[in-house]
Design an enzyme around this catalytic site. Structure first.
Site, PDB file in Angstrom:
ATOM      1  N   GLU A  52     -35.009   1.161 -12.003  1.00 52.38           N
ATOM      2  CA  GLU A  52     -35.549   1.540 -10.699  1.00 52.38           C
ATOM      3  C   GLU A  52     -35.862   3.030 -10.725  1.00 52.38           C
ATOM      4  O   GLU A  52     -35.431   3.758 -11.634  1.00 52.38           O
ATOM      5  CB  GLU A  52     -34.562   1.216  -9.579  1.00 52.38           C
ATOM      6  N   VAL A 102     -28.986  10.032  -5.845  1.00 54.22           N
ATOM      7  CA  VAL A 102     -28.340   9.192  -6.857  1.00 54.22           C
ATOM      8  C   VAL A 102     -28.034   7.816  -6.270  1.00 54.22           C
ATOM      9  O   VAL A 102     -27.729   7.685  -5.082  1.00 54.22           O
ATOM     10  CB  VAL A 102     -27.040   9.860  -7.384  1.00 54.22           C
ATOM     11  N   HIS A 103     -28.118   6.806  -7.106  1.00 51.83           N
ATOM     12  CA  HIS A 103     -27.719   5.452  -6.754  1.00 51.83           C
ATOM     13  C   HIS A 103     -26.638   5.033  -7.744  1.00 51.83           C
ATOM     14  O   HIS A 103     -26.921   4.725  -8.905  1.00 51.83           O
ATOM     15  CB  HIS A 103     -28.913   4.497  -6.816  1.00 51.83           C
ATOM     16  N   ILE A 104     -25.390   5.040  -7.276  1.00 50.56           N
ATOM     17  CA  ILE A 104     -24.258   4.749  -8.141  1.00 50.56           C
ATOM     18  C   ILE A 104     -24.214   3.253  -8.468  1.00 50.56           C
ATOM     19  O   ILE A 104     -24.472   2.396  -7.621  1.00 50.56           O
ATOM     20  CB  ILE A 104     -22.940   5.188  -7.460  1.00 50.56           C
TER      21      ILE A 104
END
Length: 231
Positions: A52, A102-104
């Protein structure tokens, strides 16, 4: 989505599956607001077949892009999706800041998320050393801000959202988890307020419709200086 985002001046977007649609969203925002907007997106990022992108979208009259857009090199190879950052400025008062998104990793539980949360302390240090500006770290952290995993980052920054929840329950007017947040170093920015945007109420739609057509997460936001907040 454009109706929701039109209430803000600078937006970080995660889980962009096709970066080219950000331009379509930018055009839709211009149509909704009759103002100029700009955007930038990272390349798609991720391990294996799942990838993504991150994106930023901003209102030209209120925000200026100062450069420095970069995906973190992640020397320890900890992040499944390395954070993305860029330098911006508030056109009204000149405040400059590096905005990081950020996407953890969600994984199978907290044990899968903890390494990335802990690595954010090193990322924060890199942000402050690499940019001559205050850092703002925003994203879907898939972890509430009271967990022990945040201890290292908490030495230098604090979460602005500490109460409430941001993930949309399938039941109207109910929110499940405080996973989305914004972290800043106290005293470095003139922050007037922060909050969670209850966009289903704004649009007068059910949570079911909201989850299908906009997002299953409510945006979190901060206001700087004399900004009035969500429009």
């Amino acid at each position: 989505m454009a109706e929701v985002l039109s209430r803000f001046d600078l937006i970080a977007v995660q889980e962009v599956m096709k970066p080219q649609v950000i331009k379509r969203l930018e055009q839709r925002l211009e149509s909704v607001t009759n103002e100029g907007w700009s955007s930038l997106a990272s390349d798609t990022i991720g391990r294996g077949s799942y990838k993504e992108a991150y994106a930023f979208i901003w209102r030209d009259a209120e925000v200026s892009f100062e450069g420095g857009a970069v995906v973190y090199l992640d020397p320890g190879d900890v992040f499944a999706r390395e954070p993305f950052s860029a330098l911006f400025a508030d056109r009204d008062d000149g405040q400059r800041f590096v905005y990081a998104s950020v996407h953890i990793l969600y994984g199978d539980g907290k044990a899968d998320r903890t390494p990335e949360i802990r690595a954010l302390a090193d990322y924060w240090q890199w942000l402050e050393e690499s940019f001559d500006a205050p850092a703002v770290l925003a994203g879907d952290f898939n972890m509430t801000p009271d967990e022990p995993a945040w201890r290292a980052l908490g030495q230098n920054a604090r979460p602005l959202i500490t109460h409430g929840a941001t993930t949309l329950s399938s039941h109207d007017n109910r929110f499940a988890n405080l996973y989305d947040n914004i972290w800043v170093r106290p005293g470095r920015l003139d922050i007037a307020g922060s909050g969670i945007a209850d966009f289903p109420s704004w649009l007068n739609i059910t949570h079911e419709t909201a989850r299908k057509t906009v997002s299953d997460h409510a945006p979190v936001y901060i206001t700087l200086g004399q900004t009035r907040g969500a429009r």
